[in-house]
Motif scaffolding. Structure first.
Motif, PDB file in Angstrom:
ATOM      1  N   PHE A 133       0.856  -1.186   0.000  1.00 15.47           N
ATOM      2  CA  PHE A 133       0.000   0.000   0.000  1.00 15.47           C
ATOM      3  C   PHE A 133       0.887   1.229   0.000  1.00 15.47           C
ATOM      4  O   PHE A 133       2.109   1.140   0.158  1.00 15.47           O
ATOM      5  CB  PHE A 133      -0.945   0.022   1.212  1.00 15.47           C
ATOM      6  CG  PHE A 133      -0.247   0.068   2.543  1.00 15.47           C
ATOM      7  CD1 PHE A 133       0.164   1.262   3.116  1.00 15.47           C
ATOM      8  CD2 PHE A 133      -0.006  -1.109   3.244  1.00 15.47           C
ATOM      9  CE1 PHE A 133       0.800   1.303   4.340  1.00 15.47           C
ATOM     10  CE2 PHE A 133       0.633  -1.078   4.479  1.00 15.47           C
ATOM     11  CZ  PHE A 133       1.038   0.127   5.025  1.00 15.47           C
ATOM     12  N   SER A 134       0.286   2.391  -0.179  1.00 15.33           N
ATOM     13  CA  SER A 134       1.019   3.654  -0.125  1.00 15.33           C
ATOM     14  C   SER A 134       0.277   4.624   0.774  1.00 15.33           C
ATOM     15  O   SER A 134      -0.933   4.496   0.988  1.00 15.33           O
ATOM     16  CB  SER A 134       1.185   4.255  -1.532  1.00 15.33           C
ATOM     17  OG  SER A 134      -0.082   4.564  -2.090  1.00 15.33           O
ATOM     18  N   LEU A 135       1.021   5.582   1.304  1.00 18.05           N
ATOM     19  CA  LEU A 135       0.450   6.617   2.160  1.00 18.05           C
ATOM     20  C   LEU A 135       0.899   7.967   1.634  1.00 18.05           C
ATOM     21  O   LEU A 135       2.107   8.213   1.495  1.00 18.05           O
ATOM     22  CB  LEU A 135       0.910   6.419   3.610  1.00 18.05           C
ATOM     23  CG  LEU A 135       0.412   7.442   4.634  1.00 18.05           C
ATOM     24  CD1 LEU A 135      -1.111   7.339   4.794  1.00 18.05           C
ATOM     25  CD2 LEU A 135       1.093   7.217   5.983  1.00 18.05           C
ATOM     26  N   ARG A 136      -0.042   8.837   1.346  1.00 18.49           N
ATOM     27  CA  ARG A 136       0.273  10.144   0.782  1.00 18.49           C
ATOM     28  C   ARG A 136       0.488  11.170   1.886  1.00 18.49           C
ATOM     29  O   ARG A 136       0.096  10.961   3.033  1.00 18.49           O
ATOM     30  CB  ARG A 136      -0.875  10.594  -0.128  1.00 18.49           C
ATOM     31  CG  ARG A 136      -1.248   9.583  -1.195  1.00 18.49           C
ATOM     32  CD  ARG A 136      -2.618   9.872  -1.785  1.00 18.49           C
ATOM     33  NE  ARG A 136      -3.054   8.796  -2.659  1.00 18.49           N
ATOM     34  CZ  ARG A 136      -4.316   8.645  -3.069  1.00 18.49           C
ATOM     35  NH1 ARG A 136      -5.250   9.492  -2.677  1.00 18.49           N
ATOM     36  NH2 ARG A 136      -4.640   7.645  -3.866  1.00 18.49           N
ATOM     37  N   ARG A 137       1.069  12.274   1.522  1.00 16.68           N
ATOM     38  CA  ARG A 137       1.292  13.360   2.489  1.00 16.68           C
ATOM     39  C   ARG A 137      -0.046  13.949   2.924  1.00 16.68           C
ATOM     40  O   ARG A 137      -0.911  14.241   2.104  1.00 16.68           O
ATOM     41  CB  ARG A 137       2.167  14.451   1.858  1.00 16.68           C
ATOM     42  CG  ARG A 137       3.572  13.984   1.536  1.00 16.68           C
ATOM     43  CD  ARG A 137       4.397  15.083   0.884  1.00 16.68           C
ATOM     44  NE  ARG A 137       5.699  14.582   0.456  1.00 16.68           N
ATOM     45  CZ  ARG A 137       6.774  14.510   1.250  1.00 16.68           C
ATOM     46  NH1 ARG A 137       6.686  14.939   2.490  1.00 16.68           N
ATOM     47  NH2 ARG A 137       7.917  14.038   0.792  1.00 16.68           N
ATOM     48  N   GLY A 138      -0.206  14.111   4.238  1.00 15.62           N
ATOM     49  CA  GLY A 138      -1.418  14.699   4.774  1.00 15.62           C
ATOM     50  C   GLY A 138      -2.649  13.831   4.692  1.00 15.62           C
ATOM     51  O   GLY A 138      -3.770  14.317   4.839  1.00 15.62           O
ATOM     52  N   GLU A 139      -2.465  12.533   4.478  1.00 17.53           N
ATOM     53  CA  GLU A 139      -3.579  11.608   4.293  1.00 17.53           C
ATOM     54  C   GLU A 139      -3.731  10.689   5.501  1.00 17.53           C
ATOM     55  O   GLU A 139      -2.767  10.392   6.201  1.00 17.53           O
ATOM     56  CB  GLU A 139      -3.322  10.751   3.048  1.00 17.53           C
ATOM     57  CG  GLU A 139      -4.379   9.671   2.819  1.00 17.53           C
ATOM     58  CD  GLU A 139      -3.994   8.685   1.731  1.00 17.53           C
ATOM     59  OE1 GLU A 139      -4.867   8.327   0.933  1.00 17.53           O
ATOM     60  OE2 GLU A 139      -2.818   8.261   1.688  1.00 17.53           O
ATOM     61  N   THR A 140      -4.948  10.219   5.717  1.00 17.40           N
ATOM     62  CA  THR A 140      -5.198   9.146   6.672  1.00 17.40           C
ATOM     63  C   THR A 140      -5.616   7.903   5.900  1.00 17.40           C
ATOM     64  O   THR A 140      -6.663   7.894   5.238  1.00 17.40           O
ATOM     65  CB  THR A 140      -6.303   9.512   7.669  1.00 17.40           C
ATOM     66  OG1 THR A 140      -5.890  10.645   8.431  1.00 17.40           O
ATOM     67  CG2 THR A 140      -6.571   8.353   8.621  1.00 17.40           C
ATOM     68  N   LEU A 141      -4.775   6.876   5.967  1.00 20.77           N
ATOM     69  CA  LEU A 141      -5.102   5.571   5.404  1.00 20.77           C
ATOM     70  C   LEU A 141      -5.388   4.640   6.572  1.00 20.77           C
ATOM     71  O   LEU A 141      -4.554   4.485   7.468  1.00 20.77           O
ATOM     72  CB  LEU A 141      -3.948   5.013   4.580  1.00 20.77           C
ATOM     73  CG  LEU A 141      -4.119   3.563   4.101  1.00 20.77           C
ATOM     74  CD1 LEU A 141      -5.217   3.475   3.049  1.00 20.77           C
ATOM     75  CD2 LEU A 141      -2.806   3.003   3.550  1.00 20.77           C
ATOM     76  N   SER A 142      -6.559   4.046   6.588  1.00 20.79           N
ATOM     77  CA  SER A 142      -6.928   3.139   7.673  1.00 20.79           C
ATOM     78  C   SER A 142      -6.755   1.691   7.248  1.00 20.79           C
ATOM     79  O   SER A 142      -7.140   1.306   6.140  1.00 20.79           O
ATOM     80  CB  SER A 142      -8.378   3.372   8.098  1.00 20.79           C
ATOM     81  OG  SER A 142      -8.514   4.596   8.781  1.00 20.79           O
TER      82      SER A 142
END
Length: 324
Positions: A40-49
Motif C-alpha cells: 500500500f502507499s500513504l500520501r502526504r497529509g492523508e489518513t489511510l486506515s
C-alpha cells in the motif's frame, strides 16, 4: 483525495512471519504468517486506515513499519528511499519522522515518570534543542493536545484514560513527525472521549499536515477519520479504496461482510450479506487459493485453487477477487 505527487510511504510485499518451533531440538516446524505480502502507499497529509478482524495482521504491519517488529521480506520506501538501506544519521532521521501512538494509554506510559519527562523523552533521546528549549516545547505540546501545562509535574496515574492518550499524542508530536502510526488509539476509551481524541487528531492533521496510518477494527471511527481504507484478511490486503467508495459500495466479499455486520439503524444495511462459515482459518495453516473462500458465499473452484492478486480497477479501486 486526489493523488498529486509520489507517496510519502510506499510498502511493497511486506511479510512478517513468526517461526513455530517444536520437538526436542526446537526445530522450525511451521510459521505464523501474520503479514503475508502487504502492499500500500500513504500520501502526504492523508489518513489511510487498515481495517479487519482481530488477528488479521494490522498491528504487526504498523510495528514493522516502525522497526519495532522485524520483517521477513518485502520493501518499505520512505520519501523515495528504501528504509532497509538507512544507516547512521539516515536511520536516526527516519525514526524522528515516523512516530507511533499506542492502543493502551495505561500501559504505554511509564508510571514512574512525570508527564514532562514522558513528553520530553524523544527530545532528550535525539538531543533536540537546549534544556530550556525542550522545557518550552513540552509546554507547547501540552497546550496543543488540550492539557494544562501546570499538570506537567504529575504522574500518569493521576490522569484519566483520555488525558493519558493526549500525553501519548503529545509525545508522538514532539519531533515534528511526517507520519504517525495510530494503533487502535481510541479503542480503550469511552465513546464520548473517543470523539474528543478523533477531533484532536483531525485538527492536528489539518494544522500540521501529518499523515496517519490508522489501525482500527471500529468502522464508525474509520469512516469518520479516513481518506482511504485498506481491508486486511489473514495477513493480506483484499481491497483498497477511497472511504466513500468503501462504505457506499463495498466490493470484495469480505469488505461487504465487515460493512454489513456493523451495527446500523438502517434496515437496508442489515443482513444483506452473510458469511457461509463463521470459523476464521488459522494464520499457521491458511486455505489454498483465496484465503476467504472458506467463508465466502461466492466461492467457486478457481477461488479454492488460485490466489487472486491485488490489482487496480478502472474506478481506481484495488481489489483481490476472482468474481468482482
Amino acid at each position: 483525495m486526489a493523488e498529486t505527487s509520489a507517496p510519502l510511504l510506499a510498502v511493497s510485499d511486506l511479510k512478517v512471519h513468526f517461526p513455530i518451533r517444536g520437538g526436542v531440538f526446537s526445530r522450525v516446524v511451521g510459521a505464523v504468517r501474520a503479514v503475508d505480502g502487504v502492499s500500500f502507499s500513504l500520501r502526504r497529509g492523508e489518513t489511510l486506515s487498515l481495517v479487519g478482524e482481530s488477528g488479521c495482521g494490522k498491528s504487526t504491519t504498523g510495528l514493522a513499519l516502525m522497526g519495532l517488529q522485524k520483517s521477513t521480506g518485502g520493501k518499505v520506501e520512505f520519501d523515495g528511499q528504501t528504509v532497509s538501506d538507512f544507516r547512521g544519521a539516515a536511520l536516526k532521521s527516519y525514526r524522528k519522522r515516523v512516530q507511533i501512538i499506542f492502543q493502551d494509554p495505561f500501559s504505554s506510559l511509564n508510571p514512574r515518570h512525570r508527564v514532562r519527562d514522558i513528553i520530553r523523552a524523544p527530545l532528550d533521546i535525539h538531543q533536540v534543542g537546549t534544556p530550556s528549549e525542550r522545557a518550552a516545547r513540552v509546554v507547547e505540546l501540552m497546550e496543543r493536545v488540550g492539557l494544562r501545562p501546570d499538570q506537567a509535574g504529575n504522574f500518569a496515574h493521576q490522569f484519566s484514560g483520555g488525558q493519558r492518550q493526549r500525553i501519548g499524542i503529545a509525545r508522538a508530536l514532539a519531533l515534528n513527525p511526517d507520519v504517525i502510526v495510530c494503533d487502535e488509539p481510541v479503542s480503550a476509551l469511552d465513546v464520548s472521549v473517543q470523539a474528543q481524541i478523533l477531533n484532536l487528531l483531525s485538527d492536528l492533521q489539518r494544522d500540521l499536515g501529518i499523515s496517519f496510518l490508522f489501525i482500527s477494527h471500529d468502522l464508525g471511527v474509520v469512516e469518520y477519520l479516513s481518506h482511504r481504507v485498506a481491508v486486511m484478511y489473514l495477513g493480506k490486503i483484499v481491497e483498497i479504496a477511497d472511504k466513500a467508495a468503501i462504505f457506499a459500495n463495498p466490493t470484495h466479499p469480505y469488505t461487504e461482510l465487515l460493512i454489513r455486520s456493523a451495527p446500523s439503524l438502517d434496515p437496508r444495511k442489515r443482513h444483506q450479506f452473510k458469511a457461509s462459515n463463521d470459523d476464521i482459518p488459522s494464520a499457521t495453516n491458511k486455505p489454498s487459493g483465496c484465503a476467504f473462500h472458506t467463508r465466502c458465499p461466492l466461492a467457486s473452484e478457481v477461488c479454492r485453487t488460485t490466489e487472486p492478486q491485488l490489482g487496480m480497477r478502472d474506478d481506481g479501486r484495488m481489489l483481490a477477487c476472482h468474481h468482482r
